[in-house]
Design a protein around this motif. Structure first.
Motif: not given
Length: 600
Positions: A530-547
């Motif tokens: 639930g941490s901010k850093a974890m949420r940011q990393r999740e969003e980066r991973a989703r964005r890269v996987l989407t690409q």
């Protein structure tokens, strides 16, 4: 862990009632029909063999060899005339679910033990891994049987009747992807990640050939005339991949434990008890084949092969630095007669070959009741994707309970996409301290993942029509870790002691610590969902996987996007490849929809 062409086409079909007497055929068909009887006659010379009333028969060019329930089911253990009569009466209806289909003694099998004891190629085999030793022994026995090689002992190969049933190289070219030329591979699999996996597998086959040539004393591996040639090795690899079994020698095999169920890792690291405290790692080694990540326990063929070992077909082991790893509880075996059974896509995990180390006999059970004259089946393992079936068995079919569409994206492709994204982000925000060299920590991160066997090259990220699995996404999150996140995790888990492996670093140095240290850093990275850093990393991973999903979709030819239908198969060649591509496209589209929903 695992292709069958005309002589013994290992393809799934609905269990029919086979009228062998009515099968038309030419002289070749007649020879093949007699080969089944010759095989059983040879197998009967081995103490402990029991066909249990099931015969191996030639079922025609389109279906190859298969097992057929005979009119009577007698056992070698029924010694009296009355017992045989009672057995015949009780089994006159064919095969009942739970019946033993065959018992094959260890003496009839071909393994690396025979390879390393061989007076002709044993010295070379003892310097090779189990996988490569079996390749060399199989080729040696084939050529001896064909009269192409001289042997120390008089006579031909003692596996001759079984070798007679194996397909020849030219018979395999249409059905087996390993033997497709580059033009055919590209035409059939253009844009597919399956093409990437197949090309990598072919590179490994070439490495196997070079290692075998060197073990035999050859120096010039570029000499195409040196024995064995690449086509020979590709033939042997296809035979072993599609026919061999990993059999357990441990007590668990008798107790029905993990080894006996065929869910042990094939040739990678095993997660120890201490590491299993991390739920992330425990999930990565899930036994149900649904973890979404091709981890080291899943073998080298792509997909989740945790269930690969006991079902026929074998994951590759080519580590010549540790050729005796098989003594840890499993061995790789070609099992004549048992490998003649065709695959039923709807069979459950009961349809596996199990080995009893006390009796030194392997047996397989029927999972369904089959009428007299009907074909009996085994299973190559549940949950296999269409790409798994195509590459490892040369056909594609879909179960009646059709599994989900999947696409296995190479970890290397995700890694490259992540680096491109990091460079783009740095260019857009040059004021950040990390922008000067946004990739400076990537080798350290790769080293960290490599310490636990999860480098990009070791990993396949599976996406499905229903989205992306939790564990696949967690690996993606690790792969997009920034330099500051890696440095913080190292400080938290290893401390600031500069003498500690990885301790006190800034995220740029390659980790040289133990596997335990690596797990500690990974756990620190994955803590605090639930941490901010974890949420940011999740969003980066989703964005890269989407690409990556979008880029992969754009790579398919236009005709592949137009494929329709849900044929069960079986299909081979171009039709099978089309089934793979259509499934992957549906999976990628579904994953994109799921990722878009998660980002909202």
């Amino acid at each position: 862990a695992t292709p069958k062409p005309p002589r013994r086409r290992r393809v799934p079909i609905d269990p029919p009632v086979v009228d062998v007497a009515g099968v038309d055929g030419d002289d070749a068909d007649r020879r093949r029909r007699s080969a089944g009887a010759a095989l059983e006659s040879w197998m009967s010379t081995h103490e402990g063999f029991d066909s249990c009333g099931v015969e191996v028969r030639w079922l025609g060019a389109e279906r190859g060899y298969g097992g057929v329930a005979n009119a009577t089911r007698t056992s070698s253990k029924t010694s009296t005339r009355m017992e045989r009569m009672e057995a015949a009466v009780s089994s006159s209806s064919g095969v009942t679910a739970g019946d033993v289909l065959v018992r094959v003694p260890r003496a009839a099998m071909l393994t690396s033990e025979e390879a390393r004891d061989c007076p002709d190629v044993g010295a070379a085999c003892r310097s090779l891994s189990e996988w490569r030793a079996l390749i060399l022994k199989l080729l040696h026995e084939r050529d001896v049987h064909l009269g192409l090689r001289a042997v120390s002992d008089a006579g031909g190969s003692r596996w001759g009747p079984w070798i007679d049933m194996l397909p020849e190289v030219e018979e395999m070219r249409d059905g087996y992807p390993l033997l497709w030329n580059k033009d055919r591979r590209t035409a059939y699999l253009q844009g597919s990640p399956t093409l990437y996996m197949l090309d990598r597998l072919l590179e490994e086959c070439a490495e196997d050939r070079d290692a075998i040539v060197r073990a035999l004393g050859g120096q010039d591996t570029d000499d195409e005339l040196a024995w064995p040639c690449l086509d020979d090795v590709l033939w042997a690899e296809a035979v072993i991949t599609s026919r061999a079994f990993y059999l357990s020698t441990g007590e668990e095999a008798q107790a029905g434990g993990e080894d006996g169920d065929g869910y042990e890792g094939d040739d990678g690291f095993e997660v120890g008890d201490d590491a299993k405290q991390y739920s992330f790692i425990e999930d990565l080694n899930a036994e149900d084949g649904t973890d979404g990540v091709d981890d080291p326990d899943d073998g080298d063929n792509g997909g989740d092969d945790d269930t690969f070992a006991a079902f026929g077909g074998a994951a590759r082991d080519t580590d010549d630095d540790d050729p005796w790893w098989e003594n840890q509880g499993t061995f790789l075996a070609l099992v004549p007669w048992a490998d003649a059974l065709n695959h039923d896509v709807d069979a459950g995990p009961q349809a596996l070959l199990t080995y009893n180390p006390l009796t030194r006999v392997a047996e397989i059970l029927a999972t369904t009741t089959t009428a007299r004259g009907g074909e009996v089946f085994d299973s190559y393992g549940p949950g296999k994707s269409r790409a798994d079936l195509l590459i490892n068995y040369g056909f594609v079919a879909v179960a009646a309970t059709a599994g989900e569409d999947v696409a296995d994206l190479p970890g290397d492709a995700f890694w490259a996409e992540a680096e491109e994204a990091l460079l783009l982000a740095a260019a857009e925000d040059a004021d950040k301290e990390s922008a000067a060299d946004p990739l400076s920590h990537r080798e350290a991160l790769r080293s960290l993942l490599g310490a636990v066997g999860m480098t990009p090259g070791d990993t396949t990220v599976r996406v499905t029509a229903d989205g992306v699995g939790e564990n696949a996404m967690e690996w993606c999150q690790l792969a997009v870790t920034t330099r500051s996140e890696l440095a913080e995790a190292e400080r938290f888990s290893l401390g600031d002691d500069p003498d500690a492996p990885g301790g006190g670093g800034d995220g740029d140095e390659e980790m040289e610590g133990s596997e335990e240290d690596a797990w500690a850093v990974i756990t620190a990275l994955m803590d605090g969902p639930g941490s901010k850093a974890m949420r940011q990393r999740e969003e980066r991973a989703r964005r890269v996987l989407t690409q990556l999903c979008a880029r992969t979709l754009r790579g398919y030819p236009e005709w592949a996007h137009g494929l329709q239908g849900e044929e069960r198969g079986p299909a081979t060649g171009a039709a099978a490849a089309g089934m793979v591509l259509s499934s992957e496209i549906r999976a990628l589209n579904g994953a994109l929809e799921s990722l878009a929903t998660l980002r909202k």
